[in-house]
Design a protein around this motif. Structure first.
Motif, PDB file in Angstrom:
ATOM      1  N   THR B 173       0.850  -1.085   0.034  1.00  0.00           N
ATOM      2  CA  THR B 173       0.169   0.220   0.046  1.00  0.00           C
ATOM      3  C   THR B 173       0.826   1.330  -0.012  1.00  0.00           C
ATOM      4  N   THR B 174       2.088   1.243   0.301  1.00  0.00           N
ATOM      5  CA  THR B 174       3.025   2.226   0.081  1.00  0.00           C
ATOM      6  C   THR B 174       3.392   2.673  -1.189  1.00  0.00           C
ATOM      7  N   SER B 175       4.021   3.613  -1.384  1.00  0.00           N
ATOM      8  CA  SER B 175       4.402   3.684  -2.907  1.00  0.00           C
ATOM      9  C   SER B 175       5.840   4.511  -2.566  1.00  0.00           C
ATOM     10  N   TYR B 176       6.885   4.335  -3.664  1.00  0.00           N
ATOM     11  CA  TYR B 176       8.126   4.960  -3.548  1.00  0.00           C
ATOM     12  C   TYR B 176       8.634   5.765  -4.834  1.00  0.00           C
ATOM     13  N   ASN B 177       9.271   6.851  -4.911  1.00  0.00           N
ATOM     14  CA  ASN B 177       9.902   7.433  -5.875  1.00  0.00           C
ATOM     15  C   ASN B 177      11.219   7.278  -5.758  1.00  0.00           C
TER      16      ASN B 177
END
Lengths: 377, 227
Positions: B173-177
Protein backbone atom coordinates in the motif's frame (compact mmCIF):
# COMPACT_ATOMS: atom_id res chain seq x y z
CA UNK A 1 -15.87 -13.75 6.36
CA UNK A 2 -12.55 -13.18 4.64
CA UNK A 3 -10.99 -9.78 4.54
CA UNK A 4 -10.74 -8.17 1.15
CA UNK A 5 -9.35 -4.74 1.99
CA UNK A 6 -7.12 -2.81 4.36
CA UNK A 7 -8.45 0.16 6.28
CA UNK A 8 -6.18 2.91 7.57
CA UNK A 9 -7.03 5.51 10.16
CA UNK A 10 -5.69 7.10 13.29
CA UNK A 11 -7.09 4.43 15.58
CA UNK A 12 -5.75 1.57 13.44
CA UNK A 13 -2.23 0.16 13.24
CA UNK A 14 0.03 1.57 10.56
CA UNK A 15 -0.05 -1.71 8.67
CA UNK A 16 -3.79 -1.20 8.23
CA UNK A 17 -6.76 -3.10 9.65
CA UNK A 18 -7.96 -6.04 7.55
CA UNK A 19 -11.65 -5.62 6.82
CA UNK A 20 -14.47 -6.91 4.65
CA UNK A 21 -16.04 -4.46 2.25
CA UNK A 22 -19.56 -4.87 0.86
CA UNK A 23 -21.24 -2.67 -1.69
CA UNK A 24 -24.93 -1.74 -1.45
CA UNK A 25 -27.15 1.01 -2.86
CA UNK A 26 -26.24 3.59 -0.24
CA UNK A 27 -22.52 3.08 -0.07
CA UNK A 28 -19.89 0.78 1.37
CA UNK A 29 -20.22 -1.29 4.50
CA UNK A 30 -16.93 -2.12 6.14
CA UNK A 31 -16.78 -4.94 8.68
CA UNK A 32 -13.67 -5.33 10.79
CA UNK A 33 -12.79 -8.83 11.73
CA UNK A 34 -10.59 -8.14 14.68
CA UNK A 35 -13.11 -6.88 17.22
CA UNK A 36 -15.81 -9.15 18.61
CA UNK A 37 -17.45 -12.21 17.08
CA UNK A 38 -19.61 -10.15 14.71
CA UNK A 39 -16.95 -7.50 14.24
CA UNK A 40 -17.61 -3.80 14.18
CA UNK A 41 -19.32 -2.28 11.23
CA UNK A 42 -18.84 1.08 9.67
CA UNK A 43 -20.90 2.58 6.89
CA UNK A 44 -19.51 4.93 4.28
CA UNK A 45 -22.17 6.61 2.14
CA UNK A 46 -21.28 7.28 -1.50
CA UNK A 47 -21.60 11.06 -1.04
CA UNK A 48 -18.69 11.13 1.38
CA UNK A 49 -16.28 9.07 -0.73
CA UNK A 50 -13.33 10.14 -2.87
CA UNK A 51 -11.57 7.54 -5.02
CA UNK A 52 -8.14 7.43 -6.63
CA UNK A 53 -5.48 4.91 -7.64
CA UNK A 54 -2.65 4.19 -5.22
CA UNK A 55 -0.24 1.66 -3.83
CA UNK A 56 3.17 0.57 -5.02
CA UNK A 57 2.16 -0.05 -8.62
CA UNK A 58 -0.98 2.09 -8.62
CA UNK A 59 -2.92 -1.15 -8.66
CA UNK A 60 -5.01 -0.44 -5.55
CA UNK A 61 -8.22 1.52 -5.48
CA UNK A 62 -7.89 4.09 -2.68
CA UNK A 63 -11.15 5.23 -1.10
CA UNK A 64 -11.07 8.14 1.34
CA UNK A 65 -13.77 9.63 3.53
CA UNK A 66 -14.22 11.30 6.89
CA UNK A 67 -16.38 9.20 9.16
CA UNK A 68 -17.49 9.51 12.75
CA UNK A 69 -14.12 8.19 13.90
CA UNK A 70 -12.09 10.61 11.80
CA UNK A 71 -10.33 10.20 8.48
CA UNK A 72 -10.45 6.79 6.86
CA UNK A 73 -8.47 5.41 3.93
CA UNK A 74 -9.44 2.14 2.35
CA UNK A 75 -7.10 0.15 0.06
CA UNK A 76 -9.05 -2.18 -2.20
CA UNK A 77 -7.47 -4.67 -4.56
CA UNK A 78 -10.08 -7.39 -5.03
CA UNK A 79 -11.40 -6.99 -8.61
CA UNK A 80 -14.93 -8.18 -7.77
CA UNK A 81 -15.39 -5.55 -5.06
CA UNK A 82 -13.95 -2.82 -7.26
CA UNK A 83 -16.25 -3.90 -10.08
CA UNK A 84 -19.35 -3.91 -7.87
CA UNK A 85 -18.37 -0.55 -6.40
CA UNK A 86 -17.96 1.00 -9.83
CA UNK A 87 -21.33 -0.38 -10.95
CA UNK A 88 -23.19 0.93 -7.93
CA UNK A 89 -21.37 4.27 -7.62
CA UNK A 90 -23.36 7.42 -8.37
CA UNK A 91 -22.42 9.85 -11.13
CA UNK A 92 -20.17 12.10 -9.10
CA UNK A 93 -17.76 9.20 -8.60
CA UNK A 94 -17.62 8.09 -12.21
CA UNK A 95 -15.13 10.75 -13.23
CA UNK A 96 -12.63 9.94 -10.44
CA UNK A 97 -13.14 6.27 -11.24
CA UNK A 98 -12.32 6.88 -14.87
CA UNK A 99 -9.29 8.95 -13.86
CA UNK A 100 -8.05 6.21 -11.54
CA UNK A 101 -8.49 3.59 -14.25
CA UNK A 102 -6.68 5.84 -16.71
CA UNK A 103 -3.79 6.29 -14.28
CA UNK A 104 -3.46 2.52 -13.85
CA UNK A 105 -3.45 2.10 -17.61
CA UNK A 106 -0.88 4.84 -18.05
CA UNK A 107 1.41 3.38 -15.42
CA UNK A 108 1.22 -0.04 -17.00
CA UNK A 109 1.66 1.36 -20.49
CA UNK A 110 4.62 3.49 -19.44
CA UNK A 111 6.28 0.58 -17.71
CA UNK A 112 5.82 -1.68 -20.73
CA UNK A 113 7.08 1.08 -23.00
CA UNK A 114 10.19 1.70 -20.91
CA UNK A 115 10.97 -2.01 -20.65
CA UNK A 116 10.24 -2.51 -24.32
CA UNK A 117 12.46 0.38 -25.32
CA UNK A 118 15.34 -0.72 -23.15
CA UNK A 119 15.11 -4.35 -24.24
CA UNK A 120 14.93 -3.11 -27.82
CA UNK A 121 18.05 -1.04 -27.30
CA UNK A 122 19.92 -3.97 -25.81
CA UNK A 123 18.78 -6.20 -28.66
CA UNK A 124 19.77 -3.68 -31.31
CA UNK A 125 23.18 -3.23 -29.68
CA UNK A 126 23.74 -6.97 -29.76
CA UNK A 127 22.54 -7.21 -33.35
CA UNK A 128 24.64 -4.19 -34.28
CA UNK A 129 27.74 -5.80 -32.79
CA UNK A 130 26.87 -9.01 -34.60
CA UNK A 131 26.66 -7.33 -37.97
CA UNK A 132 29.46 -4.89 -37.29
CA UNK A 133 31.73 -7.75 -36.29
CA UNK A 134 33.12 -8.01 -39.83
CA UNK A 135 34.01 -4.35 -39.66
CA UNK A 136 35.55 -4.83 -36.23
CA UNK A 137 37.57 -7.76 -37.54
CA UNK A 138 38.85 -5.59 -40.38
CA UNK A 139 39.82 -2.82 -37.99
CA UNK A 140 41.52 -5.32 -35.70
CA UNK A 141 43.42 -6.93 -38.58
CA UNK A 142 44.57 -3.57 -39.86
CA UNK A 143 46.14 -2.89 -36.48
CA UNK A 144 48.30 -6.01 -36.54
CA UNK A 145 51.79 -5.18 -37.90
CA UNK A 146 53.06 -7.01 -40.97
CA UNK A 147 56.14 -8.27 -39.06
CA UNK A 148 53.92 -10.27 -36.75
CA UNK A 149 52.09 -11.71 -39.67
CA UNK A 150 55.43 -12.75 -41.17
CA UNK A 151 56.61 -14.36 -37.93
CA UNK A 152 53.35 -16.22 -37.72
CA UNK A 153 53.63 -17.38 -41.31
CA UNK A 154 57.31 -18.32 -40.84
CA UNK A 155 56.59 -20.65 -37.97
CA UNK A 156 53.70 -22.30 -39.79
CA UNK A 157 55.92 -22.61 -42.86
CA UNK A 158 58.68 -24.34 -40.89
CA UNK A 159 56.17 -26.69 -39.33
CA UNK A 160 54.88 -27.60 -42.75
CA UNK A 161 58.29 -28.11 -44.37
CA UNK A 162 59.47 -30.45 -41.61
CA UNK A 163 58.25 -33.48 -43.53
CA UNK A 164 58.14 -32.27 -47.11
CA UNK A 165 60.59 -32.59 -49.98
CA UNK A 166 61.41 -29.18 -51.40
CA UNK A 167 62.60 -28.60 -54.95
CA UNK A 168 65.22 -25.89 -54.57
CA UNK A 169 66.35 -25.39 -58.17
CA UNK A 170 65.44 -26.23 -61.70
CA UNK A 171 63.11 -25.03 -64.39
CA UNK A 172 60.04 -25.21 -62.18
CA UNK A 173 61.58 -22.91 -59.58
CA UNK A 174 62.73 -20.36 -62.16
CA UNK A 175 59.36 -20.50 -63.91
CA UNK A 176 57.48 -19.84 -60.67
CA UNK A 177 60.03 -17.14 -59.82
CA UNK A 178 59.28 -15.41 -63.10
CA UNK A 179 55.51 -15.58 -62.47
CA UNK A 180 55.93 -14.22 -58.95
CA UNK A 181 58.13 -11.40 -60.11
CA UNK A 182 55.78 -10.34 -62.86
CA UNK A 183 52.85 -10.41 -60.48
CA UNK A 184 54.49 -8.72 -57.51
CA UNK A 185 55.91 -5.92 -59.69
CA UNK A 186 52.34 -4.79 -60.22
CA UNK A 187 51.50 -4.52 -56.51
CA UNK A 188 51.86 -0.92 -55.31
CA UNK A 189 53.39 -0.42 -51.83
CA UNK A 190 53.79 -4.13 -51.33
CA UNK A 191 54.70 -4.69 -47.67
CA UNK A 192 55.26 -8.42 -48.18
CA UNK A 193 58.27 -10.31 -49.40
CA UNK A 194 56.77 -13.18 -51.35
CA UNK A 195 58.69 -16.44 -51.31
CA UNK A 196 57.51 -19.30 -53.47
CA UNK A 197 58.41 -22.84 -52.50
CA UNK A 198 57.94 -25.82 -54.78
CA UNK A 199 57.12 -28.99 -52.87
CA UNK A 200 57.40 -32.39 -54.47
CA UNK A 201 54.02 -34.01 -54.09
CA UNK A 202 51.37 -35.31 -56.43
CA UNK A 203 48.70 -33.50 -54.50
CA UNK A 204 47.06 -30.89 -56.67
CA UNK A 205 47.30 -27.97 -54.30
CA UNK A 206 48.81 -24.59 -53.60
CA UNK A 207 48.43 -22.35 -50.59
CA UNK A 208 49.59 -19.10 -49.13
CA UNK A 209 50.47 -18.30 -45.54
CA UNK A 210 50.07 -14.91 -43.89
CA UNK A 211 53.23 -12.90 -44.40
CA UNK A 212 54.04 -14.06 -47.91
CA UNK A 213 54.99 -17.72 -48.06
CA UNK A 214 53.41 -19.40 -51.08
CA UNK A 215 53.67 -23.15 -51.45
CA UNK A 216 52.99 -24.84 -54.80
CA UNK A 217 52.87 -28.62 -55.13
CA UNK A 218 54.34 -30.26 -58.19
CA UNK A 219 51.01 -32.06 -58.65
CA UNK A 220 49.36 -28.78 -59.49
CA UNK A 221 52.07 -27.90 -61.97
CA UNK A 222 51.71 -31.25 -63.72
CA UNK A 223 47.98 -30.84 -63.91
CA UNK A 224 48.15 -27.35 -65.43
CA UNK A 225 48.12 -27.07 -69.23
CA UNK A 226 50.03 -23.79 -69.32
CA UNK A 227 52.09 -21.40 -67.23
CA UNK A 228 49.16 -18.99 -67.33
CA UNK A 229 46.99 -21.48 -65.44
CA UNK A 230 49.54 -21.78 -62.64
CA UNK A 231 49.98 -18.02 -62.67
CA UNK A 232 46.21 -17.72 -62.16
CA UNK A 233 46.35 -19.87 -59.06
CA UNK A 234 49.39 -17.96 -57.85
CA UNK A 235 47.66 -14.64 -58.36
CA UNK A 236 44.68 -15.92 -56.39
CA UNK A 237 46.91 -17.07 -53.54
CA UNK A 238 48.95 -13.87 -53.47
CA UNK A 239 45.74 -11.95 -53.05
CA UNK A 240 44.75 -14.03 -50.05
CA UNK A 241 47.96 -12.73 -48.49
CA UNK A 242 47.50 -9.15 -49.66
CA UNK A 243 43.92 -9.00 -48.39
CA UNK A 244 45.14 -10.54 -45.10
CA UNK A 245 42.46 -13.22 -45.30
CA UNK A 246 44.40 -15.58 -43.02
CA UNK A 247 44.58 -13.00 -40.26
CA UNK A 248 40.90 -12.23 -40.64
CA UNK A 249 40.08 -15.89 -40.15
CA UNK A 250 42.33 -16.15 -37.11
CA UNK A 251 40.98 -13.02 -35.51
CA UNK A 252 37.44 -14.19 -36.19
CA UNK A 253 38.07 -17.54 -34.59
CA UNK A 254 39.69 -15.88 -31.59
CA UNK A 255 36.41 -14.24 -30.85
CA UNK A 256 34.91 -10.85 -30.43
CA UNK A 257 36.61 -10.14 -27.14
CA UNK A 258 40.04 -10.47 -28.71
CA UNK A 259 38.96 -8.29 -31.57
CA UNK A 260 37.93 -5.58 -29.16
CA UNK A 261 41.23 -5.96 -27.31
CA UNK A 262 43.19 -5.49 -30.52
CA UNK A 263 41.09 -2.54 -31.59
CA UNK A 264 41.56 -0.93 -28.20
CA UNK A 265 45.29 -1.34 -28.47
CA UNK A 266 46.56 -4.28 -26.44
CA UNK A 267 48.28 -6.42 -29.05
CA UNK A 268 51.13 -7.68 -26.91
CA UNK A 269 49.41 -10.63 -25.28
CA UNK A 270 48.12 -11.69 -28.62
CA UNK A 271 51.46 -12.66 -30.12
CA UNK A 272 51.77 -15.73 -27.95
CA UNK A 273 48.27 -16.82 -28.67
CA UNK A 274 48.75 -16.38 -32.39
CA UNK A 275 51.96 -18.44 -32.37
CA UNK A 276 49.99 -21.34 -31.04
CA UNK A 277 47.57 -20.86 -33.85
CA UNK A 278 50.22 -21.11 -36.53
CA UNK A 279 49.70 -24.84 -36.89
CA UNK A 280 46.04 -24.25 -37.51
CA UNK A 281 46.99 -21.92 -40.34
CA UNK A 282 47.84 -24.94 -42.45
CA UNK A 283 44.31 -26.26 -42.27
CA UNK A 284 42.81 -22.83 -42.57
CA UNK A 285 39.78 -22.55 -44.79
CA UNK A 286 38.82 -19.25 -46.22
CA UNK A 287 35.28 -18.01 -46.35
CA UNK A 288 33.21 -17.73 -49.47
CA UNK A 289 33.51 -13.96 -49.62
CA UNK A 290 37.26 -14.18 -49.19
CA UNK A 291 37.54 -16.66 -52.08
CA UNK A 292 35.54 -14.41 -54.33
CA UNK A 293 37.61 -11.41 -53.32
CA UNK A 294 40.84 -13.29 -54.01
CA UNK A 295 39.42 -14.44 -57.38
CA UNK A 296 38.48 -10.97 -58.50
CA UNK A 297 41.59 -9.18 -57.25
CA UNK A 298 43.68 -12.07 -58.57
CA UNK A 299 42.17 -11.61 -62.00
CA UNK A 300 42.90 -7.90 -61.92
CA UNK A 301 46.48 -8.56 -60.89
CA UNK A 302 46.95 -10.99 -63.78
CA UNK A 303 45.58 -8.37 -66.15
CA UNK A 304 47.99 -5.74 -64.83
CA UNK A 305 50.92 -8.15 -65.12
CA UNK A 306 49.89 -8.81 -68.72
CA UNK A 307 49.46 -12.50 -68.05
CA UNK A 308 46.59 -14.02 -69.99
CA UNK A 309 43.75 -14.23 -67.40
CA UNK A 310 41.85 -16.81 -69.39
CA UNK A 311 44.38 -19.37 -68.09
CA UNK A 312 43.00 -18.92 -64.60
CA UNK A 313 39.42 -19.32 -65.81
CA UNK A 314 40.27 -22.42 -67.84
CA UNK A 315 41.97 -24.02 -64.89
CA UNK A 316 38.97 -23.34 -62.63
CA UNK A 317 36.61 -24.72 -65.24
CA UNK A 318 38.62 -27.89 -65.65
CA UNK A 319 38.76 -28.37 -61.90
CA UNK A 320 35.02 -27.95 -61.56
CA UNK A 321 34.36 -30.47 -64.33
CA UNK A 322 36.53 -33.21 -62.94
CA UNK A 323 36.14 -33.44 -59.28
CA UNK A 324 38.38 -36.41 -58.81
CA UNK A 325 41.77 -37.56 -57.67
CA UNK A 326 43.70 -35.88 -54.90
CA UNK A 327 42.61 -32.39 -55.77
CA UNK A 328 43.02 -30.85 -52.41
CA UNK A 329 42.89 -27.42 -53.84
CA UNK A 330 39.24 -28.17 -54.42
CA UNK A 331 38.49 -28.92 -50.82
CA UNK A 332 39.68 -25.52 -49.74
CA UNK A 333 38.58 -23.84 -52.93
CA UNK A 334 35.08 -25.07 -53.64
CA UNK A 335 34.66 -24.91 -57.36
CA UNK A 336 31.51 -24.07 -59.10
CA UNK A 337 30.69 -23.10 -62.60
CA UNK A 338 29.23 -19.98 -61.03
CA UNK A 339 32.68 -19.00 -59.91
CA UNK A 340 34.17 -19.33 -63.35
CA UNK A 341 31.18 -17.52 -64.81
CA UNK A 342 31.69 -14.66 -62.40
CA UNK A 343 35.34 -14.41 -63.43
CA UNK A 344 34.36 -14.36 -67.10
CA UNK A 345 32.01 -11.48 -66.39
CA UNK A 346 34.69 -9.65 -64.46
CA UNK A 347 37.16 -10.20 -67.27
CA UNK A 348 34.73 -8.83 -69.83
CA UNK A 349 34.41 -5.65 -67.77
CA UNK A 350 38.17 -5.12 -67.64
CA UNK A 351 39.95 -3.20 -70.40
CA UNK A 352 41.55 -5.49 -72.91
CA UNK A 353 45.31 -5.82 -72.68
CA UNK A 354 47.47 -7.85 -75.00
CA UNK A 355 49.11 -10.56 -72.92
CA UNK A 356 52.84 -11.09 -72.97
CA UNK A 357 53.94 -14.74 -72.89
CA UNK A 358 56.35 -16.18 -70.36
CA UNK A 359 59.96 -16.73 -71.31
CA UNK A 360 59.86 -20.42 -70.34
CA UNK A 361 58.36 -23.32 -72.21
CA UNK A 362 55.73 -24.90 -70.02
CA UNK A 363 56.13 -28.41 -71.44
CA UNK A 364 59.83 -28.32 -70.57
CA UNK A 365 59.01 -27.13 -67.05
CA UNK A 366 56.63 -30.03 -66.65
CA UNK A 367 59.17 -32.45 -68.08
CA UNK A 368 61.76 -31.21 -65.57
CA UNK A 369 59.47 -32.32 -62.77
CA UNK A 370 60.45 -35.85 -63.54
CA UNK A 371 57.51 -38.12 -64.02
CA UNK A 372 55.02 -37.90 -66.82
CA UNK A 373 52.53 -35.06 -66.75
CA UNK A 374 49.15 -36.18 -65.55
CA UNK A 375 47.14 -36.33 -68.73
CA UNK A 376 43.57 -35.36 -68.38
CA UNK A 377 41.46 -38.34 -69.35
CA UNK B 1 3.41 -22.62 13.19
CA UNK B 2 4.42 -21.04 16.45
CA UNK B 3 7.63 -19.10 16.33
CA UNK B 4 9.90 -17.43 18.81
CA UNK B 5 13.09 -15.44 18.34
CA UNK B 6 16.01 -16.73 20.39
CA UNK B 7 18.99 -14.55 21.27
CA UNK B 8 17.58 -11.35 19.80
CA UNK B 9 20.26 -9.01 18.54
CA UNK B 10 23.04 -9.61 16.07
CA UNK B 11 23.04 -13.40 16.07
CA UNK B 12 19.46 -14.55 16.56
CA UNK B 13 17.79 -17.85 15.76
CA UNK B 14 14.14 -18.65 15.25
CA UNK B 15 12.57 -21.58 17.03
CA UNK B 16 9.60 -22.84 15.09
CA UNK B 17 7.11 -25.28 16.59
CA UNK B 18 5.23 -27.47 14.17
CA UNK B 19 2.16 -29.55 14.90
CA UNK B 20 1.93 -33.04 13.42
CA UNK B 21 1.61 -32.85 9.64
CA UNK B 22 2.33 -29.12 9.46
CA UNK B 23 4.97 -27.83 7.11
CA UNK B 24 6.78 -24.54 6.52
CA UNK B 25 9.01 -23.04 3.84
CA UNK B 26 12.45 -21.82 4.72
CA UNK B 27 15.37 -20.35 2.83
CA UNK B 28 17.60 -23.20 1.70
CA UNK B 29 20.36 -23.71 4.24
CA UNK B 30 18.48 -21.94 7.00
CA UNK B 31 17.90 -25.04 9.13
CA UNK B 32 20.29 -25.22 12.07
CA UNK B 33 18.79 -28.07 14.08
CA UNK B 34 15.47 -29.87 14.34
CA UNK B 35 13.54 -32.66 16.03
CA UNK B 36 13.84 -36.14 14.51
CA UNK B 37 10.15 -36.01 13.62
CA UNK B 38 10.83 -33.34 11.01
CA UNK B 39 11.71 -34.15 7.40
CA UNK B 40 13.62 -31.70 5.27
CA UNK B 41 12.69 -31.56 1.61
CA UNK B 42 14.01 -29.38 -1.14
CA UNK B 43 11.18 -27.91 -3.07
CA UNK B 44 11.09 -25.68 -6.08
CA UNK B 45 8.45 -23.21 -5.10
CA UNK B 46 6.27 -22.23 -8.04
CA UNK B 47 7.50 -25.16 -10.14
CA UNK B 48 10.71 -25.45 -12.08
CA UNK B 49 10.29 -22.25 -14.07
CA UNK B 50 9.26 -20.31 -11.00
CA UNK B 51 12.31 -21.54 -9.14
CA UNK B 52 14.52 -20.84 -12.13
CA UNK B 53 13.21 -17.32 -12.48
CA UNK B 54 13.68 -16.75 -8.79
CA UNK B 55 17.24 -18.00 -8.96
CA UNK B 56 18.28 -15.97 -11.97
CA UNK B 57 16.11 -12.96 -11.58
CA UNK B 58 16.10 -12.21 -7.88
CA UNK B 59 19.28 -14.01 -6.95
CA UNK B 60 17.31 -15.90 -4.32
CA UNK B 61 18.11 -19.54 -3.78
CA UNK B 62 16.79 -21.95 -6.38
CA UNK B 63 15.28 -24.30 -3.84
CA UNK B 64 13.37 -23.52 -0.75
CA UNK B 65 13.52 -26.00 2.06
CA UNK B 66 10.32 -27.50 3.23
CA UNK B 67 10.36 -28.62 6.84
CA UNK B 68 7.57 -31.12 7.38
CA UNK B 69 6.57 -32.57 10.74
CA UNK B 70 5.60 -35.85 9.12
CA UNK B 71 6.18 -38.09 12.12
CA UNK B 72 4.54 -36.11 14.87
CA UNK B 73 5.00 -32.62 16.32
CA UNK B 74 8.47 -31.14 16.58
CA UNK B 75 10.51 -28.01 16.46
CA UNK B 76 13.19 -26.56 14.23
CA UNK B 77 15.84 -23.91 14.73
CA UNK B 78 16.42 -21.60 11.79
CA UNK B 79 19.08 -18.95 11.27
CA UNK B 80 20.07 -16.62 8.42
CA UNK B 81 23.57 -16.41 6.92
CA UNK B 82 24.37 -12.82 7.79
CA UNK B 83 24.51 -11.32 11.27
CA UNK B 84 21.40 -9.29 11.88
CA UNK B 85 17.99 -9.17 13.41
CA UNK B 86 14.98 -11.31 12.60
CA UNK B 87 11.43 -10.05 12.52
CA UNK B 88 8.23 -12.10 12.58
CA UNK B 89 5.18 -10.80 10.74
CA UNK B 90 1.66 -12.21 10.74
CA UNK B 91 0.11 -11.88 7.31
CA UNK B 92 -3.66 -11.55 7.32
CA UNK B 93 -4.45 -12.59 3.77
CA UNK B 94 -4.95 -9.03 2.55
CA UNK B 95 -1.62 -7.38 3.25
CA UNK B 96 1.19 -7.90 0.76
CA UNK B 97 4.84 -7.19 1.33
CA UNK B 98 7.62 -6.55 -1.12
CA UNK B 99 10.80 -8.10 0.20
CA UNK B 100 14.30 -7.47 -1.14
CA UNK B 101 15.98 -10.60 -2.38
CA UNK B 102 17.92 -11.66 0.73
CA UNK B 103 15.21 -10.80 3.21
CA UNK B 104 13.16 -14.00 3.28
CA UNK B 105 14.00 -16.54 5.99
CA UNK B 106 10.90 -18.66 6.52
CA UNK B 107 7.15 -18.68 6.11
CA UNK B 108 4.11 -20.75 7.00
CA UNK B 109 2.59 -22.94 4.32
CA UNK B 110 -0.13 -20.38 3.59
CA UNK B 111 2.46 -17.82 2.49
CA UNK B 112 2.69 -17.21 -1.26
CA UNK B 113 6.03 -16.10 -2.71
CA UNK B 114 6.32 -14.63 -6.20
CA UNK B 115 9.09 -12.90 -8.14
CA UNK B 116 8.03 -9.52 -9.30
CA UNK B 117 9.60 -7.24 -11.85
CA UNK B 118 10.10 -3.67 -10.74
CA UNK B 119 9.89 -0.65 -12.96
CA UNK B 120 13.11 0.22 -14.76
CA UNK B 121 14.02 3.22 -12.62
CA UNK B 122 13.36 1.35 -9.40
CA UNK B 123 15.29 -1.65 -10.66
CA UNK B 124 18.28 0.40 -11.76
CA UNK B 125 18.50 2.79 -8.87
CA UNK B 126 16.48 1.24 -6.09
CA UNK B 127 19.31 -0.95 -4.92
CA UNK B 128 17.27 -4.16 -4.81
CA UNK B 129 17.76 -5.15 -8.42
CA UNK B 130 15.09 -5.58 -11.06
CA UNK B 131 13.30 -8.37 -9.32
CA UNK B 132 12.03 -8.55 -5.80
CA UNK B 133 9.89 -11.01 -3.89
CA UNK B 134 6.22 -10.33 -3.45
CA UNK B 135 4.95 -12.15 -0.40
CA UNK B 136 1.26 -12.49 0.34
CA UNK B 137 -1.10 -15.06 1.81
CA UNK B 138 -1.99 -15.88 5.34
CA UNK B 139 0.31 -16.97 8.15
CA UNK B 140 3.62 -16.28 9.78
CA UNK B 141 6.43 -14.72 7.77
CA UNK B 142 9.99 -14.52 9.10
CA UNK B 143 12.32 -11.93 7.60
CA UNK B 144 15.98 -11.34 8.31
CA UNK B 145 18.20 -8.33 7.81
CA UNK B 146 21.79 -7.18 7.95
CA UNK B 147 22.08 -5.28 11.23
CA UNK B 148 19.04 -4.35 13.26
CA UNK B 149 15.57 -4.12 11.78
CA UNK B 150 13.69 -0.89 12.22
CA UNK B 151 10.00 -0.50 11.47
CA UNK B 152 8.76 2.75 10.01
CA UNK B 153 5.00 3.30 10.30
CA UNK B 154 3.51 5.60 7.72
CA UNK B 155 0.07 7.18 8.01
CA UNK B 156 -1.82 7.91 4.78
CA UNK B 157 0.19 10.40 2.68
CA UNK B 158 2.96 10.57 5.26
CA UNK B 159 6.39 10.57 3.59
CA UNK B 160 9.76 9.22 4.67
CA UNK B 161 13.08 9.02 2.90
CA UNK B 162 15.13 5.81 3.03
CA UNK B 163 18.59 5.12 1.62
CA UNK B 164 18.01 2.56 -1.12
CA UNK B 165 20.36 -0.14 0.17
CA UNK B 166 18.82 -0.22 3.62
CA UNK B 167 15.44 -1.55 2.52
CA UNK B 168 14.24 -4.92 3.79
CA UNK B 169 10.51 -5.03 3.16
CA UNK B 170 7.62 -2.67 2.55
CA UNK B 171 3.88 -3.08 2.26
CA UNK B 172 2.30 -2.80 -1.15
CA UNK B 173 0.00 0.00 0.00
CA UNK B 174 3.04 2.26 0.17
CA UNK B 175 4.54 3.74 -2.94
CA UNK B 176 7.96 5.18 -3.56
CA UNK B 177 9.93 7.29 -5.99
CA UNK B 178 13.65 7.21 -6.54
CA UNK B 179 15.28 10.56 -5.98
CA UNK B 180 18.73 12.01 -5.83
CA UNK B 181 19.77 12.46 -2.23
CA UNK B 182 20.79 16.08 -2.69
CA UNK B 183 19.84 18.70 -5.22
CA UNK B 184 23.09 18.57 -7.21
CA UNK B 185 24.57 15.57 -8.99
CA UNK B 186 28.06 16.10 -7.57
CA UNK B 187 26.80 16.57 -4.04
CA UNK B 188 24.68 13.47 -4.51
CA UNK B 189 27.70 11.35 -5.31
CA UNK B 190 30.01 12.87 -2.70
CA UNK B 191 27.46 12.69 0.10
CA UNK B 192 27.68 8.91 -0.19
CA UNK B 193 23.94 8.61 -0.43
CA UNK B 194 23.50 8.80 -4.16
CA UNK B 195 19.92 7.76 -4.52
CA UNK B 196 17.21 7.54 -1.94
CA UNK B 197 13.65 6.27 -1.94
CA UNK B 198 10.89 8.65 -0.96
CA UNK B 199 8.18 6.47 0.55
CA UNK B 200 4.61 7.58 0.91
CA UNK B 201 2.14 5.92 3.27
CA UNK B 202 0.01 4.31 4.40
CA UNK B 203 1.82 1.16 5.34
CA UNK B 204 4.97 -0.23 6.91
CA UNK B 205 8.57 0.00 5.76
CA UNK B 206 11.16 -2.27 7.37
CA UNK B 207 14.73 -1.08 7.07
CA UNK B 208 18.03 -2.60 8.15
CA UNK B 209 20.55 -0.62 10.18
CA UNK B 210 23.53 -1.72 8.07
CA UNK B 211 24.19 -1.53 4.33
CA UNK B 212 25.55 -4.86 3.00
CA UNK B 213 27.23 -3.28 -0.02
CA UNK B 214 29.10 -0.69 2.01
CA UNK B 215 30.09 -3.33 4.54
CA UNK B 216 31.52 -5.44 1.72
CA UNK B 217 33.51 -2.48 0.41
CA UNK B 218 34.78 -1.70 3.89
CA UNK B 219 35.89 -5.27 4.63
CA UNK B 220 37.59 -5.63 1.25
CA UNK B 221 40.43 -3.32 2.31
CA UNK B 222 41.43 -5.78 5.05
CA UNK B 223 41.55 -8.84 2.83
CA UNK B 224 45.19 -9.61 1.97
CA UNK B 225 45.88 -9.56 -1.74
CA UNK B 226 47.36 -12.84 -2.88
CA UNK B 227 49.94 -12.84 -5.65
Amino acid sequence: MTSNALCFGNDYPASGAPCFVQVDEAGLTITFESEGPDGTREAAPFDALAVSAGGLDHDHLVVKWTGLQGERTLYLKAPDVIGAFRQAAPDHLSLPFAQAAELVRQVRYRRRLVWGLSLGMILSTVLGLWFASDLLVEIAVSRIPVEWEQKLGDSAYRDFLANQEVIKEGLAVTALGEMTQRLTEQIPNNPYKFEVTVVKSDVINAFALPGGHVVVFTGLMKKADSGEEVAGVMSHELNHVLQRHGLERIVKSLGLLTVVTIVLGDQQGLVGMMKQLSVELLTLKFGREQEIEADVTGLQLLQQAKIDPSGMIHFFERLSEKDEGRMEWLSTHPMSTGRAERLKAELAALPKKSPEPFTFDWKQVQASLGSQPIVAP
Amino acid sequence: MKSEILYPGAFPMVRVELTAGEHIKAESGAMVACSPTIDIESKMEGGFLGALSRKFLTGEKFFFQTLRASRGPGEALLAPTVPGEIVILELDGVSEYMVQKDGFLAGADGIVIESKMQSLSRGLLGGEGFFILKISGKGTLVLNSFGAIHKIELKPDQEYIVDNSHLVAWSSTTSYNIEKATSGWIASVTSGEGFVCRFRGPGLVYIQSRNPGSFGAWIRQFIPVSE
